[in-house]
Scaffold this motif. Sequence first.
Motif, PDB file in Angstrom:
ATOM      1  N   ARG A 137       0.884  -1.163   0.000  1.00  0.00           N
ATOM      2  CA  ARG A 137       0.000   0.000   0.000  1.00  0.00           C
ATOM      3  C   ARG A 137       0.921   1.212   0.000  1.00  0.00           C
ATOM      4  NH1 ARG A 137      -4.359   2.647   1.548  1.00  0.00           N
ATOM      5  NH2 ARG A 137      -5.703   0.852   1.812  1.00  0.00           N
ATOM      6  N   ILE A 138       0.723   2.111  -0.956  1.00  0.00           N
ATOM      7  CA  ILE A 138       1.501   3.352  -0.983  1.00  0.00           C
ATOM      8  C   ILE A 138       0.604   4.580  -0.889  1.00  0.00           C
ATOM      9  CG2 ILE A 138       3.566   2.397  -2.061  1.00  0.00           C
ATOM     10  CD1 ILE A 138       2.533   3.384  -4.770  1.00  0.00           C
ATOM     11  N   ALA A 139      -0.698   4.370  -0.938  1.00  0.00           N
ATOM     12  CA  ALA A 139      -1.648   5.480  -0.818  1.00  0.00           C
ATOM     13  C   ALA A 139      -1.553   6.090   0.569  1.00  0.00           C
ATOM     14  CB  ALA A 139      -3.068   4.981  -1.058  1.00  0.00           C
ATOM     15  N   ASN A 140      -1.402   7.403   0.625  1.00  0.00           N
ATOM     16  CA  ASN A 140      -1.376   8.177   1.858  1.00  0.00           C
ATOM     17  C   ASN A 140      -0.209   7.823   2.776  1.00  0.00           C
ATOM     18  OD1 ASN A 140      -4.685   7.604   1.347  1.00  0.00           O
ATOM     19  ND2 ASN A 140      -3.888   9.680   1.194  1.00  0.00           N
ATOM     20  N   GLN A 141       0.827   7.276   2.180  1.00  0.00           N
ATOM     21  CA  GLN A 141       2.065   7.007   2.915  1.00  0.00           C
ATOM     22  C   GLN A 141       2.756   8.344   3.202  1.00  0.00           C
ATOM     23  OE1 GLN A 141       4.133   5.498   5.045  1.00  0.00           O
ATOM     24  NE2 GLN A 141       3.735   3.606   3.911  1.00  0.00           N
ATOM     25  N   ARG A 142       3.675   8.362   4.124  1.00  0.00           N
ATOM     26  CA  ARG A 142       4.433   9.582   4.434  1.00  0.00           C
ATOM     27  C   ARG A 142       5.198  10.041   3.186  1.00  0.00           C
ATOM     28  NH1 ARG A 142       5.553  11.352   9.496  1.00  0.00           N
ATOM     29  NH2 ARG A 142       7.466  12.235   8.641  1.00  0.00           N
ATOM     30  N   GLU A 143       5.099  11.309   2.863  1.00  0.00           N
ATOM     31  CA  GLU A 143       5.765  11.852   1.678  1.00  0.00           C
ATOM     32  C   GLU A 143       7.273  11.692   1.759  1.00  0.00           C
ATOM     33  OE1 GLU A 143       6.019  16.056  -0.845  1.00  0.00           O
ATOM     34  OE2 GLU A 143       4.622  15.885   0.835  1.00  0.00           O
ATOM     35  N   ASP A 144       7.854  11.975   2.919  1.00  0.00           N
ATOM     36  CA  ASP A 144       9.309  11.867   3.048  1.00  0.00           C
ATOM     37  C   ASP A 144       9.771  10.419   2.855  1.00  0.00           C
ATOM     38  OD1 ASP A 144       8.188  11.053   5.519  1.00  0.00           O
ATOM     39  OD2 ASP A 144       9.700  12.071   6.723  1.00  0.00           O
ATOM     40  N   TYR A 145       9.013   9.490   3.386  1.00  0.00           N
ATOM     41  CA  TYR A 145       9.372   8.080   3.231  1.00  0.00           C
ATOM     42  C   TYR A 145       9.241   7.631   1.776  1.00  0.00           C
ATOM     43  CZ  TYR A 145       9.476   3.049   3.634  1.00  0.00           C
ATOM     44  OH  TYR A 145       9.801   1.730   3.448  1.00  0.00           O
ATOM     45  N   LEU A 146       8.176   8.054   1.118  1.00  0.00           N
ATOM     46  CA  LEU A 146       7.995   7.710  -0.299  1.00  0.00           C
ATOM     47  C   LEU A 146       9.151   8.243  -1.141  1.00  0.00           C
ATOM     48  CD1 LEU A 146       4.184   8.454  -0.620  1.00  0.00           C
ATOM     49  CD2 LEU A 146       5.253   6.220  -1.030  1.00  0.00           C
ATOM     50  N   ALA A 147       9.508   9.512  -0.944  1.00  0.00           N
ATOM     51  CA  ALA A 147      10.601  10.113  -1.721  1.00  0.00           C
ATOM     52  C   ALA A 147      11.912   9.374  -1.469  1.00  0.00           C
ATOM     53  CB  ALA A 147      10.731  11.596  -1.388  1.00  0.00           C
ATOM     54  N   LYS A 148      12.179   9.063  -0.204  1.00  0.00           N
ATOM     55  CA  LYS A 148      13.401   8.345   0.166  1.00  0.00           C
ATOM     56  C   LYS A 148      13.423   6.968  -0.496  1.00  0.00           C
ATOM     57  CE  LYS A 148      15.189   6.176   4.376  1.00  0.00           C
ATOM     58  NZ  LYS A 148      14.754   4.837   4.043  1.00  0.00           N
ATOM     59  N   THR A 149      12.327   6.230  -0.387  1.00  0.00           N
ATOM     60  CA  THR A 149      12.263   4.867  -0.909  1.00  0.00           C
ATOM     61  C   THR A 149      12.358   4.839  -2.432  1.00  0.00           C
ATOM     62  OG1 THR A 149      10.978   4.167   0.995  1.00  0.00           O
ATOM     63  CG2 THR A 149      10.877   2.760  -0.952  1.00  0.00           C
ATOM     64  N   LEU A 150      11.620   5.717  -3.104  1.00  0.00           N
ATOM     65  CA  LEU A 150      11.694   5.769  -4.563  1.00  0.00           C
ATOM     66  C   LEU A 150      13.103   6.119  -5.028  1.00  0.00           C
ATOM     67  CD1 LEU A 150       8.272   7.482  -5.339  1.00  0.00           C
ATOM     68  CD2 LEU A 150       8.897   5.077  -5.734  1.00  0.00           C
ATOM     69  N   GLY A 151      13.746   7.049  -4.322  1.00  0.00           N
ATOM     70  CA  GLY A 151      15.126   7.402  -4.640  1.00  0.00           C
ATOM     71  C   GLY A 151      16.080   6.227  -4.441  1.00  0.00           C
ATOM     72  N   GLU A 152      15.845   5.459  -3.387  1.00  0.00           N
ATOM     73  CA  GLU A 152      16.695   4.287  -3.130  1.00  0.00           C
ATOM     74  C   GLU A 152      16.508   3.209  -4.199  1.00  0.00           C
ATOM     75  OE1 GLU A 152      16.949   4.678   1.743  1.00  0.00           O
ATOM     76  OE2 GLU A 152      15.509   3.292   0.856  1.00  0.00           O
ATOM     77  N   TYR A 153      15.284   3.033  -4.664  1.00  0.00           N
ATOM     78  CA  TYR A 153      15.079   2.088  -5.771  1.00  0.00           C
ATOM     79  C   TYR A 153      15.768   2.591  -7.031  1.00  0.00           C
ATOM     80  CZ  TYR A 153      11.646  -0.974  -3.504  1.00  0.00           C
ATOM     81  OH  TYR A 153      11.023  -1.887  -2.704  1.00  0.00           O
ATOM     82  N   LYS A 154      15.672   3.885  -7.281  1.00  0.00           N
ATOM     83  CA  LYS A 154      16.266   4.459  -8.488  1.00  0.00           C
ATOM     84  C   LYS A 154      17.773   4.231  -8.532  1.00  0.00           C
ATOM     85  CE  LYS A 154      16.862   8.405 -11.419  1.00  0.00           C
ATOM     86  NZ  LYS A 154      16.845   7.630 -12.650  1.00  0.00           N
ATOM     87  N   ASP A 155      18.450   4.505  -7.404  1.00  0.00           N
ATOM     88  CA  ASP A 155      19.914   4.384  -7.426  1.00  0.00           C
ATOM     89  C   ASP A 155      20.427   3.046  -6.884  1.00  0.00           C
ATOM     90  OD1 ASP A 155      19.871   4.631  -4.651  1.00  0.00           O
ATOM     91  OD2 ASP A 155      20.537   6.709  -4.662  1.00  0.00           O
ATOM     92  N   ASN A 156      19.512   2.075  -6.772  1.00  0.00           N
ATOM     93  CA  ASN A 156      19.858   0.706  -6.372  1.00  0.00           C
ATOM     94  C   ASN A 156      20.418   0.576  -4.957  1.00  0.00           C
ATOM     95  OD1 ASN A 156      19.045  -0.897  -8.642  1.00  0.00           O
ATOM     96  ND2 ASN A 156      20.673   0.120  -9.772  1.00  0.00           N
ATOM     97  N   ARG A 157      20.097   1.528  -4.074  1.00  0.00           N
ATOM     98  CA  ARG A 157      20.458   1.360  -2.663  1.00  0.00           C
ATOM     99  C   ARG A 157      19.461   0.455  -1.962  1.00  0.00           C
ATOM    100  NH1 ARG A 157      20.165   6.726  -0.109  1.00  0.00           N
ATOM    101  NH2 ARG A 157      19.071   7.293  -2.002  1.00  0.00           N
ATOM    102  N   ARG A 158      18.262   0.339  -2.515  1.00  0.00           N
ATOM    103  CA  ARG A 158      17.250  -0.551  -1.943  1.00  0.00           C
ATOM    104  C   ARG A 158      16.910  -1.598  -2.988  1.00  0.00           C
ATOM    105  NH1 ARG A 158      11.542   0.799   1.082  1.00  0.00           N
ATOM    106  NH2 ARG A 158      10.892  -1.355   1.260  1.00  0.00           N
ATOM    107  N   HIS A 159      16.967  -2.825  -2.543  1.00  0.00           N
ATOM    108  CA  HIS A 159      16.677  -3.941  -3.444  1.00  0.00           C
ATOM    109  C   HIS A 159      15.416  -4.631  -2.962  1.00  0.00           C
ATOM    110  CE1 HIS A 159      20.634  -3.387  -5.163  1.00  0.00           C
ATOM    111  NE2 HIS A 159      21.093  -3.312  -3.941  1.00  0.00           N
ATOM    112  N   GLY A 160      14.518  -4.859  -3.871  1.00  0.00           N
ATOM    113  CA  GLY A 160      13.325  -5.632  -3.559  1.00  0.00           C
ATOM    114  C   GLY A 160      13.622  -7.096  -3.757  1.00  0.00           C
ATOM    115  N   TYR A 161      12.603  -7.905  -3.747  1.00  0.00           N
ATOM    116  CA  TYR A 161      12.799  -9.326  -3.971  1.00  0.00           C
ATOM    117  C   TYR A 161      12.783  -9.645  -5.450  1.00  0.00           C
ATOM    118  CZ  TYR A 161       7.998  -8.272  -2.695  1.00  0.00           C
ATOM    119  OH  TYR A 161       6.803  -7.650  -2.544  1.00  0.00           O
TER     120      TYR A 161
END
Length: 188
Positions: A137-161
């Motif tokens: 669920r990403i609806a109504n999530q914290r804006e700062d957390y969303l920006a951080k997480t999307l940025g981490e996916y973009k630059d490969n600092r966060r890896h999903g499964y």
Amino acid sequence: MKKMITALALVAFAFAAYAETFEERVAPCLACHGEKGQSETENTPSLGAQQAPYALIQLFMFREKLRVFEPMNEMAKPLTDDDLRTFSDFLAKLPKPALSADPGDPARMARAQALAQQHRCNTCHNADFSGKDNVPRIANQREDYLAKTLGEYKDNRRHGYDGSMADVMAPVTAAQIADLAYFLARLR
């Protein structure tokens, strides 16, 4: 400040490992992620109404250190598979995050909505961004957390499964990430 929050979280998690009731064990989770699943802590996700299969996978990844964030790794380390299921089922039953009081700038909301459609965010996360199965669920999530997480996916600092988020985020600019986070945090 970050070191202090981490230290306090580790103390709370150490207590949780020896807690006997579920209420005692879940208390440290709610201290950071919000008593009713609505986080008031910077860069910490709201977990209310999160998809149980998604939460289960994330807790497993923290326990196995496939996803590294020391406070969460420590909290998840002593959890059994049954514990992981109990926690993820509990989170799914919490109320979904409240609507933002700020409806957002209409032009920015429209621009971000078009961007979400262009990148097919609504395919995996549902049309209302409520998530499904192992998709959060990403609806109504914290804006700062969303920006951080999307940025981490973009630059490969966060890896999903799997690699889908990295692929989706590859062409998205920093300004577009900010717009997406703004939009998702203010969904109506």
